[in-house]
Motif scaffolding. Sequence first.
Motif, short mmCIF file in Angstrom:
data_model
loop_
_atom_site.label_atom_id
_atom_site.label_comp_id
_atom_site.label_asym_id
_atom_site.label_seq_id
_atom_site.Cartn_x
_atom_site.Cartn_y
_atom_site.Cartn_z
N GLU A 12 47.54 39.77 41.55
CA GLU A 12 46.10 40.00 41.34
C GLU A 12 45.97 41.12 40.31
O GLU A 12 46.98 41.71 39.90
N THR A 35 43.49 43.90 40.37
CA THR A 35 42.85 45.18 40.70
C THR A 35 43.85 46.34 40.74
O THR A 35 43.63 47.38 40.11
N ARG A 38 51.22 33.87 43.02
CA ARG A 38 51.35 34.05 44.48
C ARG A 38 52.16 32.88 45.02
O ARG A 38 51.84 31.73 44.73
N GLU A 82 52.21 30.90 47.38
CA GLU A 82 51.49 30.26 48.49
C GLU A 82 51.91 28.81 48.58
O GLU A 82 52.57 28.29 47.68
N PHE A 87 47.47 27.24 43.68
CA PHE A 87 48.70 27.13 42.88
C PHE A 87 49.51 28.41 43.02
O PHE A 87 49.02 29.40 43.56
N GLN A 107 42.97 34.19 36.72
CA GLN A 107 41.77 34.88 37.22
C GLN A 107 41.04 35.55 36.07
O GLN A 107 41.66 36.01 35.11
N GLU A 159 36.10 45.05 37.11
CA GLU A 159 36.21 46.26 37.93
C GLU A 159 35.28 47.31 37.33
O GLU A 159 35.26 47.50 36.12
N ARG A 181 38.06 39.16 53.91
CA ARG A 181 38.84 39.30 52.67
C ARG A 181 40.32 39.58 52.97
O ARG A 181 40.66 40.15 53.99
N TYR A 188 42.26 46.89 50.42
CA TYR A 188 41.58 48.02 49.79
C TYR A 188 40.05 48.02 49.96
O TYR A 188 39.39 48.97 49.57
N TYR A 189 39.50 46.97 50.53
CA TYR A 189 38.04 46.90 50.58
C TYR A 189 37.43 47.82 51.63
O TYR A 189 37.99 48.00 52.71
N ALA A 236 37.12 29.47 48.26
CA ALA A 236 36.58 30.59 47.48
C ALA A 236 36.80 30.37 45.99
O ALA A 236 37.93 30.18 45.53
N VAL A 237 35.70 30.36 45.25
CA VAL A 237 35.78 30.27 43.79
C VAL A 237 35.95 31.68 43.23
O VAL A 237 36.53 31.89 42.17
N GLY A 251 34.58 45.47 42.44
CA GLY A 251 34.88 44.41 41.49
C GLY A 251 35.05 43.08 42.18
O GLY A 251 34.88 42.96 43.41
N GLY A 296 38.58 32.51 40.32
CA GLY A 296 39.73 31.66 40.03
C GLY A 296 39.31 30.64 38.98
O GLY A 296 38.50 29.76 39.25
P1 HAM Z 1 41.22 37.13 45.80
O1 HAM Z 1 40.13 36.72 46.74
O2 HAM Z 1 42.58 37.23 46.35
O3 HAM Z 1 40.76 38.52 45.21
O4 HAM Z 1 41.24 36.16 44.55
C1 HAM Z 1 40.10 35.93 43.78
C2 HAM Z 1 40.01 34.46 43.41
O5 HAM Z 1 41.21 34.02 42.79
C3 HAM Z 1 39.85 33.53 44.60
O6 HAM Z 1 38.50 33.47 45.02
C4 HAM Z 1 40.33 32.21 44.03
O7 HAM Z 1 39.29 31.56 43.31
C5 HAM Z 1 41.41 32.64 43.06
N1 HAM Z 1 42.73 32.43 43.68
C6 HAM Z 1 43.37 33.22 44.55
N2 HAM Z 1 44.56 32.69 44.90
C7 HAM Z 1 44.65 31.51 44.22
C8 HAM Z 1 45.65 30.47 44.14
N3 HAM Z 1 46.80 30.56 44.81
N4 HAM Z 1 45.41 29.39 43.36
C9 HAM Z 1 44.26 29.30 42.65
N5 HAM Z 1 43.29 30.25 42.67
C10 HAM Z 1 43.48 31.33 43.44
C11 HAM Z 1 41.49 39.24 44.32
O8 HAM Z 1 42.45 38.84 43.73
C12 HAM Z 1 40.89 40.60 44.06
N6 HAM Z 1 41.77 41.32 43.11
C13 HAM Z 1 39.49 40.49 43.53
C14 HAM Z 1 38.87 41.81 43.26
C15 HAM Z 1 38.71 42.41 42.08
N7 HAM Z 1 38.41 42.63 44.19
C16 HAM Z 1 37.95 43.73 43.61
N8 HAM Z 1 38.14 43.60 42.33
#
Ligand code: HAM
Length: 417
Positions: free
Chosen positions: A80, A82, A111, A113, A120, A125, A129, A257, A261-262, A279-280, A302, A306
């Motif tokens: 990610e 952040t 990731r 996953e 994926f 992304q 922030e 979430r 860190y939130y 989650a989009v 922030g 995705g």
């Molecule tokens: P997150 O919810 O882990 O937040 O990811 C944000 C978005 O990334 C998700 O809503 C999704 O659309 C996309 N995403 C996550 N994992 C995948 C995956 N394996 N495949 C496709 N899309 C994916 C964060 O990453 C935080 N850093 C957001 C943030 C920024 N919070 C504060 N600032």
Amino acid sequence: MFKTVKGFHDIFGKDIEYWEKLERNLKNILNTYGFREFRLPILEKTAVFNRGIGDTTDIVEKEMFSFIDNDGDSVSLRPEGTASLIRAYIENGLTNQVGVKKFFYIGNMFRRERPQKGRFRQFTQMGVEVLECDSPLLDAEIISLLDNISKGVGIDEFTSIEINSIGCKDCRPIYKEKLIEYFQAHIDSLCDDCKRRLSKNPMRIIDCKKDSCKVISKDAPIVLDYICSECNNHFNKVKKYLDDIGTKYTVNSRMVRGLDYYIRTAFELVTDKLGAASAVGGGGRYDGLVKLMGGKDVSGIGFAVGMDRIVALMKEIEEIQERKTDVFVIFFEGKSFEYGLKLINDLRKINKSVEYDYSISSMKSQMKKANRSGAKYAVIFGENEVDAGMASIKDLETGNQFEKNINELVDFFNNIN
Ligand code: HAM
């Protein structure tokens, strides 16, 4: 035959049109909100994520692509943005600089996953922030930005905004106690992961996707019943400002979430069009993270969207045509060669996309290549025509063909979209 690594994918052809359109739209919207781009490295020291995201999150516990490099450091492909951005903000001394502290980044994240629809191992992304501001008006603006992105890229009929408050370091421990008490009574029905999560990070259980855990979580205590009066005031203001701005939302008291860190405001842009990948986009406030990572005690908020998921939704809504070559230039050895190369050069100067046959084959063969290239027009410099100062233009879609003075060719194409 070599194949891509599981969960990684190629993007090409028509899909590129969607990605480029999305990126253009995102950058335009972010510009209107005063965001500045940040380009972060893909590889960071693993400790950046362990500290930033949290040791007991799924991402850090089991989803990172980490390895020991030749210097003996543990490094990881970023899961990610952040934690990386905060590392960069501290390392580059941006806390002390005047100016906007609103950053965005676009890039691949990794990731490990289980791959499925919309999920994926390499994905892209766009994240934003904002640092050094703790006003609830900013929370509302950031949530409305997420909503406006959904509208701006045209996927709003499939999405909605959900918000929650997940408390702060003062009130969350009380909530966690309540959760532990509740889940302890159902421990035998929890999955092995959640049994482990119970003492370390019970809020993660609420996020567990296993059916047996979901059933138990349904009646678990909700965080909004335990947040302190300061968190409550903050949340009420966020909701009021969202109403004032005109952003529609629902409160989802079960949203926790997946990153540690939130604090306080958490929010997501959700859809029911992508199966389990609902989650989009998602984000929240993270006051305290900069300090935790070795910087000053400043606040932050922030989210990230995705982009693969947005593209999947855009495809449900609009059909974008793959870009076409504008002109295929047909010419031969001799006098027409000079005219051919000059026209190619002149058309490219006015931003037309131009192709030609590098082997300068026969008329028949070049015409075949012109048709196969998908170009809209062919320009033909036949020897006899060239002697008369003329060339033919053939509309490859309708088959119409007509002659033009060589000096008028550039003007002709300049007036065509
Ligand atoms: P997150 O919810 O882990 O937040 O990811 C944000 C978005 O990334 C998700 O809503 C999704 O659309 C996309 N995403 C996550 N994992 C995948 C995956 N394996 N495949 C496709 N899309 C994916 C964060 O990453 C935080 N850093 C957001 C943030 C920024 N919070 C504060 N600032």
